[in-house]
Write a protein that holds these residues in place. Sequence first.
Motif, PDB file in Angstrom:
ATOM      1  N   ILE A   4      47.883  38.861  54.069  1.00  0.00           N
ATOM      2  CA  ILE A   4      46.425  38.582  54.095  1.00  0.00           C
ATOM      3  C   ILE A   4      45.998  37.899  52.793  1.00  0.00           C
ATOM      4  N   MET A   5      46.470  38.443  51.655  1.00  0.00           N
ATOM      5  CA  MET A   5      46.049  37.877  50.370  1.00  0.00           C
ATOM      6  C   MET A   5      46.582  36.455  50.182  1.00  0.00           C
ATOM      7  N   ALA A   6      47.744  36.175  50.801  1.00  0.00           N
ATOM      8  CA  ALA A   6      48.277  34.802  50.723  1.00  0.00           C
ATOM      9  C   ALA A   6      47.320  33.842  51.449  1.00  0.00           C
ATOM     10  N   VAL A   7      46.796  34.273  52.617  1.00  0.00           N
ATOM     11  CA  VAL A   7      45.839  33.415  53.350  1.00  0.00           C
ATOM     12  C   VAL A   7      44.548  33.275  52.526  1.00  0.00           C
ATOM     13  N   VAL A   8      44.104  34.410  51.965  1.00  0.00           N
ATOM     14  CA  VAL A   8      42.864  34.390  51.159  1.00  0.00           C
ATOM     15  C   VAL A   8      43.009  33.382  50.012  1.00  0.00           C
ATOM     16  N   LYS A   9      44.164  33.420  49.336  1.00  0.00           N
ATOM     17  CA  LYS A   9      44.357  32.513  48.185  1.00  0.00           C
ATOM     18  C   LYS A   9      44.497  31.066  48.648  1.00  0.00           C
ATOM     19  N   ARG A  10      45.311  30.882  49.709  1.00  0.00           N
ATOM     20  CA  ARG A  10      45.568  29.506  50.195  1.00  0.00           C
ATOM     21  C   ARG A  10      44.264  28.798  50.554  1.00  0.00           C
ATOM     22  N   HIS A  11      43.318  29.557  51.144  1.00  0.00           N
ATOM     23  CA  HIS A  11      42.084  28.917  51.627  1.00  0.00           C
ATOM     24  C   HIS A  11      40.878  29.257  50.755  1.00  0.00           C
ATOM     25  N   ASP A  12      41.146  29.895  49.614  1.00  0.00           N
ATOM     26  CA  ASP A  12      40.086  30.247  48.676  1.00  0.00           C
ATOM     27  C   ASP A  12      38.938  30.986  49.392  1.00  0.00           C
ATOM     28  N   LEU A  13      39.317  32.006  50.171  1.00  0.00           N
ATOM     29  CA  LEU A  13      38.296  32.777  50.897  1.00  0.00           C
ATOM     30  C   LEU A  13      37.610  33.757  49.962  1.00  0.00           C
ATOM     31  N   TYR A  14      36.361  34.009  50.220  1.00  0.00           N
ATOM     32  CA  TYR A  14      35.606  35.040  49.490  1.00  0.00           C
ATOM     33  C   TYR A  14      35.859  36.345  50.250  1.00  0.00           C
ATOM     34  N   LEU A  15      36.610  37.251  49.627  1.00  0.00           N
ATOM     35  CA  LEU A  15      37.019  38.473  50.336  1.00  0.00           C
ATOM     36  C   LEU A  15      36.085  39.637  50.003  1.00  0.00           C
ATOM     37  N   ILE A  16      35.517  40.207  51.080  1.00  0.00           N
ATOM     38  CA  ILE A  16      34.715  41.437  50.974  1.00  0.00           C
ATOM     39  C   ILE A  16      35.475  42.502  51.761  1.00  0.00           C
ATOM     40  N   GLU A  17      35.756  43.646  51.137  1.00  0.00           N
ATOM     41  CA  GLU A  17      36.489  44.709  51.835  1.00  0.00           C
ATOM     42  C   GLU A  17      35.517  45.746  52.382  1.00  0.00           C
ATOM     43  N   GLY A  29      39.430  42.607  46.938  1.00  0.00           N
ATOM     44  CA  GLY A  29      38.429  41.562  47.153  1.00  0.00           C
ATOM     45  C   GLY A  29      37.505  41.385  45.955  1.00  0.00           C
ATOM     46  N   ARG A  30      36.538  40.478  46.108  1.00  0.00           N
ATOM     47  CA  ARG A  30      35.522  40.285  45.055  1.00  0.00           C
ATOM     48  C   ARG A  30      34.561  41.471  45.080  1.00  0.00           C
ATOM     49  N   ILE A  31      34.330  42.006  46.307  1.00  0.00           N
ATOM     50  CA  ILE A  31      33.390  43.116  46.494  1.00  0.00           C
ATOM     51  C   ILE A  31      34.021  44.074  47.501  1.00  0.00           C
ATOM     52  N   ALA A  32      33.808  45.380  47.300  1.00  0.00           N
ATOM     53  CA  ALA A  32      34.211  46.356  48.328  1.00  0.00           C
ATOM     54  C   ALA A  32      33.002  47.222  48.683  1.00  0.00           C
ATOM     55  N   CYS A  33      32.992  47.693  49.930  1.00  0.00           N
ATOM     56  CA  CYS A  33      31.860  48.465  50.445  1.00  0.00           C
ATOM     57  C   CYS A  33      32.374  49.778  51.035  1.00  0.00           C
ATOM     58  N   PHE A  34      31.762  50.877  50.640  1.00  0.00           N
ATOM     59  CA  PHE A  34      32.151  52.207  51.128  1.00  0.00           C
ATOM     60  C   PHE A  34      30.948  52.851  51.823  1.00  0.00           C
ATOM     61  N   SER A  35      31.258  53.795  52.728  1.00  0.00           N
ATOM     62  CA  SER A  35      30.199  54.542  53.411  1.00  0.00           C
ATOM     63  C   SER A  35      30.263  56.002  52.984  1.00  0.00           C
ATOM     64  N   THR A  36      29.095  56.636  52.846  1.00  0.00           N
ATOM     65  CA  THR A  36      29.080  58.084  52.607  1.00  0.00           C
ATOM     66  C   THR A  36      28.355  58.790  53.750  1.00  0.00           C
ATOM     67  N   GLN A  37      28.319  58.142  54.912  1.00  0.00           N
ATOM     68  CA  GLN A  37      27.799  58.792  56.129  1.00  0.00           C
ATOM     69  C   GLN A  37      28.686  60.009  56.416  1.00  0.00           C
ATOM     70  N   SER A  38      28.176  60.951  57.190  1.00  0.00           N
ATOM     71  CA  SER A  38      28.798  62.290  57.220  1.00  0.00           C
ATOM     72  C   SER A  38      30.261  62.370  57.610  1.00  0.00           C
ATOM     73  N   SER A  39      30.755  61.481  58.472  1.00  0.00           N
ATOM     74  CA  SER A  39      32.145  61.629  58.904  1.00  0.00           C
ATOM     75  C   SER A  39      33.129  61.070  57.876  1.00  0.00           C
ATOM     76  N   LYS A  40      32.615  60.497  56.782  1.00  0.00           N
ATOM     77  CA  LYS A  40      33.484  59.774  55.857  1.00  0.00           C
ATOM     78  C   LYS A  40      34.045  60.680  54.742  1.00  0.00           C
ATOM     79  N   GLY A  41      34.948  60.106  53.932  1.00  0.00           N
ATOM     80  CA  GLY A  41      35.613  60.878  52.868  1.00  0.00           C
ATOM     81  C   GLY A  41      34.633  61.483  51.883  1.00  0.00           C
ATOM     82  N   LEU A  42      33.625  60.723  51.480  1.00  0.00           N
ATOM     83  CA  LEU A  42      32.475  61.263  50.740  1.00  0.00           C
ATOM     84  C   LEU A  42      31.343  61.348  51.749  1.00  0.00           C
ATOM     85  N   SER A  43      30.637  62.470  51.756  1.00  0.00           N
ATOM     86  CA  SER A  43      29.752  62.733  52.896  1.00  0.00           C
ATOM     87  C   SER A  43      28.370  63.200  52.427  1.00  0.00           C
TER      88      SER A  43
END
Length: 410
Positions: free
Chosen positions: A162-175, A194-208
């Motif tokens: 995946i990172m090879a494709v991201v680099k080859r095409h200069d994609l802006y990666l958000i996780e 990625g440049r940015i990562a997003c986490f959830s703290t909704q109840s079913s998640k690791g942080l709740s």
Amino acid sequence: MSDSNRRLVIEGGESIVDFNSKAFKAVPESGIEDAVATMRAGMMYRYQPKRAEDSHVSLFEAEFATHLGSNFALGVNSCGAAMFIALNIAGVKPGDKVLSNGFTFTAVPSAIHHARAEPVFVESNLEWGLDAEDLENKVKESGAKVLLLSYMRGHVPNMDAIMAVVKRHDLYLIEDCAHAYMTFWNGTKLGNFGRIACFSTQSSKGLSSGEGGILTTDDIEIAGKALLYAGSYEERWNRHFGIDEDLMNTLQNQIPGYSMRMTEVCAALLRPQIPRLKEIYQIHRQNYHYLEGLLENHPNIEIPKPFPEVEMFCDTIQFHLRGLTRKQADSFIEVMSLEGIDMQIFGVKRNARDFREWQFLKDIEAVELPATVEAIEFACDLSLQPHLNTSHMDVIAQVICEVLAFIIMD
Ligand SMILES: Cc1ncc(COP(=O)(O)O)c(C=O)c1O
């Protein structure tokens, strides 16, 4: 459902399940006390404390950034909000194309829709990770420059590819790490690719915490823009740790504030959960591998193995049902529920993780993702929350095997 399904199949009509496999994690007592104290003091709003040192949200941000190994974290009110802010920072404009998974939760394409952009769906493979080859094809076909990569149910694609494709095409990666707390590729925590990562703290998640989200980045300019998008106004950015004043004076009033802030109560609930993540990770992994061992040789069950580079959080388990008709597979879920274990199949019955249900998207009927359909149509999903132990896994495995025998015989 046939009449014969309307009875419990194990132990002569009595369910042997005396626990709630889906119960969510309780908040540690210290978090409850801190949350109550903020309410007693009337200090629920994140910018009421005048200094970062006195704000639960700012302290939570610093603690989560340290946990992840990133330079910055920003508390927001959902992962959907974090993804929306990330897309804005990536420069996504109405009508732009954004690459993302064909298999994920509806909140992910919804965030793209919220940014008035158009998703370009990439196939998922039978291990439920993004297919790097299809990503390459879809980048070339669409010309899209942004990839919102979702680690759905904590499954990790081949990150090197995946990172090879991201680099080859200069994609802006958000996780999208909503399901990927404490998840590693080659020893690196997801959320650091990625440049940015997003986490959830909704109840079913690791942080709740009921609702909540976190945006992380290593880039000080992205961090500054993100806190403004989340709704920091006037000079309240001076109540964040690690902010560059000159930069903030330049950005001030150039960026809309979308009112997506995290509350003090939410952060108070979350702070003591960060040190707990390691312990939960051990419990999840022990339960997962124990249950996997009990089920993996069953002729009707296929549990895909992750790549050897991957360590998963294992708060859920998925397997493909094999050799069952559609009707039998649906009956399996119904009888499991009667037995006291709630499971779902991703690819049927208005499931919000089935792209064919995302009818709010223009032309969704025309989207063809045969590999994704194959990955979801017999894929069972079971939550393995950390109050469970290996004795519970014995019961779950017994129930699954007996219900399967019952369904196949019927
Ligand atoms: C894979 C995935 N990404 C993102 C989200 C959005 O999280 P939130 O509910 O915090 O907006 C979810 C929600 O469950 C999810 O399953």
